[in-house]
Design a protein around this motif. Structure first.
Motif, PDB file in Angstrom:
ATOM      1  N   VAL A  69      -0.866 -69.156 -71.332  1.00 57.59           N
ATOM      2  CA  VAL A  69      -1.948 -69.576 -72.211  1.00 57.59           C
ATOM      3  C   VAL A  69      -2.895 -70.444 -71.390  1.00 57.59           C
ATOM      4  CG1 VAL A  69      -2.607 -70.728 -74.359  1.00 57.59           C
ATOM      5  CG2 VAL A  69      -0.384 -69.575 -74.197  1.00 57.59           C
ATOM      6  N   HIS A  71      -6.019 -72.847 -71.968  1.00 61.72           N
ATOM      7  CA  HIS A  71      -6.550 -73.542 -73.133  1.00 61.72           C
ATOM      8  C   HIS A  71      -8.027 -73.887 -72.998  1.00 61.72           C
ATOM      9  CE1 HIS A  71      -2.537 -74.056 -74.833  1.00 61.72           C
ATOM     10  NE2 HIS A  71      -2.127 -74.376 -73.618  1.00 61.72           N
ATOM     11  N   THR A  78     -10.365 -66.320 -79.360  1.00 61.57           N
ATOM     12  CA  THR A  78      -9.169 -66.120 -78.556  1.00 61.57           C
ATOM     13  C   THR A  78      -9.177 -64.724 -77.961  1.00 61.57           C
ATOM     14  OG1 THR A  78      -7.903 -67.604 -79.979  1.00 61.57           O
ATOM     15  CG2 THR A  78      -6.643 -66.124 -78.574  1.00 61.57           C
ATOM     16  N   GLU A 104      -9.893 -69.516 -75.698  1.00 60.64           N
ATOM     17  CA  GLU A 104      -8.465 -69.654 -75.411  1.00 60.64           C
ATOM     18  C   GLU A 104      -7.961 -68.275 -75.016  1.00 60.64           C
ATOM     19  OE1 GLU A 104      -5.672 -72.220 -77.640  1.00 60.64           O
ATOM     20  OE2 GLU A 104      -4.750 -70.310 -78.251  1.00 60.64           O
ATOM     21  N   HIS A 106      -4.716 -65.719 -73.827  1.00 62.50           N
ATOM     22  CA  HIS A 106      -3.277 -65.469 -73.819  1.00 62.50           C
ATOM     23  C   HIS A 106      -2.961 -64.195 -73.039  1.00 62.50           C
ATOM     24  CE1 HIS A 106      -1.880 -68.117 -77.314  1.00 62.50           C
ATOM     25  NE2 HIS A 106      -3.197 -68.282 -77.291  1.00 62.50           N
ATOM     26  N   SER A 142       2.426 -67.345 -82.242  1.00 61.08           N
ATOM     27  CA  SER A 142       1.533 -68.175 -81.426  1.00 61.08           C
ATOM     28  C   SER A 142       0.461 -68.856 -82.265  1.00 61.08           C
ATOM     29  CB  SER A 142       0.872 -67.334 -80.331  1.00 61.08           C
ATOM     30  OG  SER A 142       1.826 -66.804 -79.443  1.00 61.08           O
TER      31      SER A 142
END
Length: 335
Positions: A69, A71, A78, A104, A106, A142
């Motif tokens: 991840v 941030h 995301t 963000e 992932h 998540s």
């Protein structure tokens, strides 16, 4: 770069909750098994990389995923990246660091890849349909806001993303896919991939993949490209794939083979339910893809009414050969 000599603490949890033990593992090295609780964080990194967390998240009693991840304190949305064969989450690290200026980001290792769990096939089939379930559970666990989510999926990661989108139209706001086989069209596939799909050749093809491990890790990303277009992947990424190949009870090639054992069934399910695909999809394809020909992408885009971008001079791994293009595609999805 992550310093391989440094280590981070993992809280290792037994499946039945009988005991809790603390284990120490290197960031890329030691094999890791079992189920884990809250994601463990890697050591502190310098500069921009201070925002990178690489750890573990438990999906169920059989599946624990290694994830990354990156941030952002006030993200515009995301991004979730889904890798292919023989990759790990490190395929996305540099791209993720760039995109973290606004989002963000992932990424995770699929079961059977990287340092995620590798349960026996009687517990987890490694089929695209089961990967779709893992993807859904990852998003849910998540806490990702699906109303501001773009999924970028390539190779084996793309069909699970689209299968999930058929089942759950609100799972993301947009999906970008490319260089995979959405339909059962063996004529558009590399010969070794055709052999994985059916009949007695499946076992032989899997054995050949395992035998050619070193060649795959060294040359898979360059194969089929003219010399002037060939490229190297970061050493950190290459080392991670190498260490992960034999992690657990099966190899990366074994997991890939199990995926293909169910591939035709799940391709046919996807094709027969195209009308259920409501999420906006963009198709991005390497024009010179050796493994899955561009005709597969052209057909997919035409069948679902998606925008298609064919990348001139690009092969099967656009995100590695031209990461700026991938970054631009993601940014465009949020406009």
């Amino acid at each position: 770069m992550i310093n391989l000599s440094e280590s981070f603490d993992l809280r290792r949890r037994c499946h039945r909750g009988v005991a809790i033990a603390v284990a120490t593992a290197t960031a890329l090295g030691a094999p890791i098994s079992g189920s884990f609780g809250a994601p463990a964080r890697v050591q502190t990194l310098s500069g921009q990389e201070q925002k990178v967390d690489i750890g573990f998240i438990e999906i169920d009693e059989d599946i624990t995923l290694r994830r990354m991840v990156v941030h952002n304190a006030n993200p515009r949305g995301t991004v979730l990246f889904l890798h292919g064969f023989p990759e790990t989450l490190y395929a996305w690290k540099d791209i993720s660091l760039t995109l973290a200026a606004d989002y963000e980001v992932h990424a995770f290792d699929w079961p059977g890849f990287g340092f995620s769990s590798r349960p026996e096939p009687d517990k987890f089939s490694y089929a695209p349909r089961d990967y779709a379930r893992v993807l859904n559970d990852y998003i849910r666990k998540s806490g990702i806001n699906t109303s501001k989510l773009t999924i970028y999926a390539t190779d084996i990661g793309a069909l699970p993303a689209l299968l999930l989108a058929q089942e759950k139209p609100a799972i993301a706001t947009s999906i970008i896919v490319g260089d995979f086989a959405p339909f059962d069209r063996p004529q558009y596939m590399y010969e070794s991939l055709q052999r994985l799909k059916a009949g007695p050749s499946m076992g032989l093809a899997r054995d050949q993949l395992n035998k050619n491990r070193d060649d795959i890790l060294e040359n898979a990303f360059r194969r089929g490209l003219p010399k002037e277009a060939q490229f190297d992947v970061p050493r950190e990424f290459k080392d991670d794939m190498s260490r992960a190949w034999g992690h657990g009870t099966m190899t990366t090639a074994d997991a890939f083979s199990h995926y293909y054992a169910h591939f035709t069934r799940d391709q046919n399910h996807f094709e027969s339910n195209l009308e259920q695909l409501e999420i906006p999809v963009k198709v991005v394809w390497g024009e010179t893809d050796l493994y899955i020909k561009k005709e597969m992408g052209i057909e997919l885009a035409g069948r679902i009414g998606a925008e298609l971008t064919l990348l001139h001079g690009i092969g099967h791994y656009p995100h590695l050969q031209n990461p700026k293009q991938t970054i631009d595609e993601v940014r465009g999805a949020f406009r």
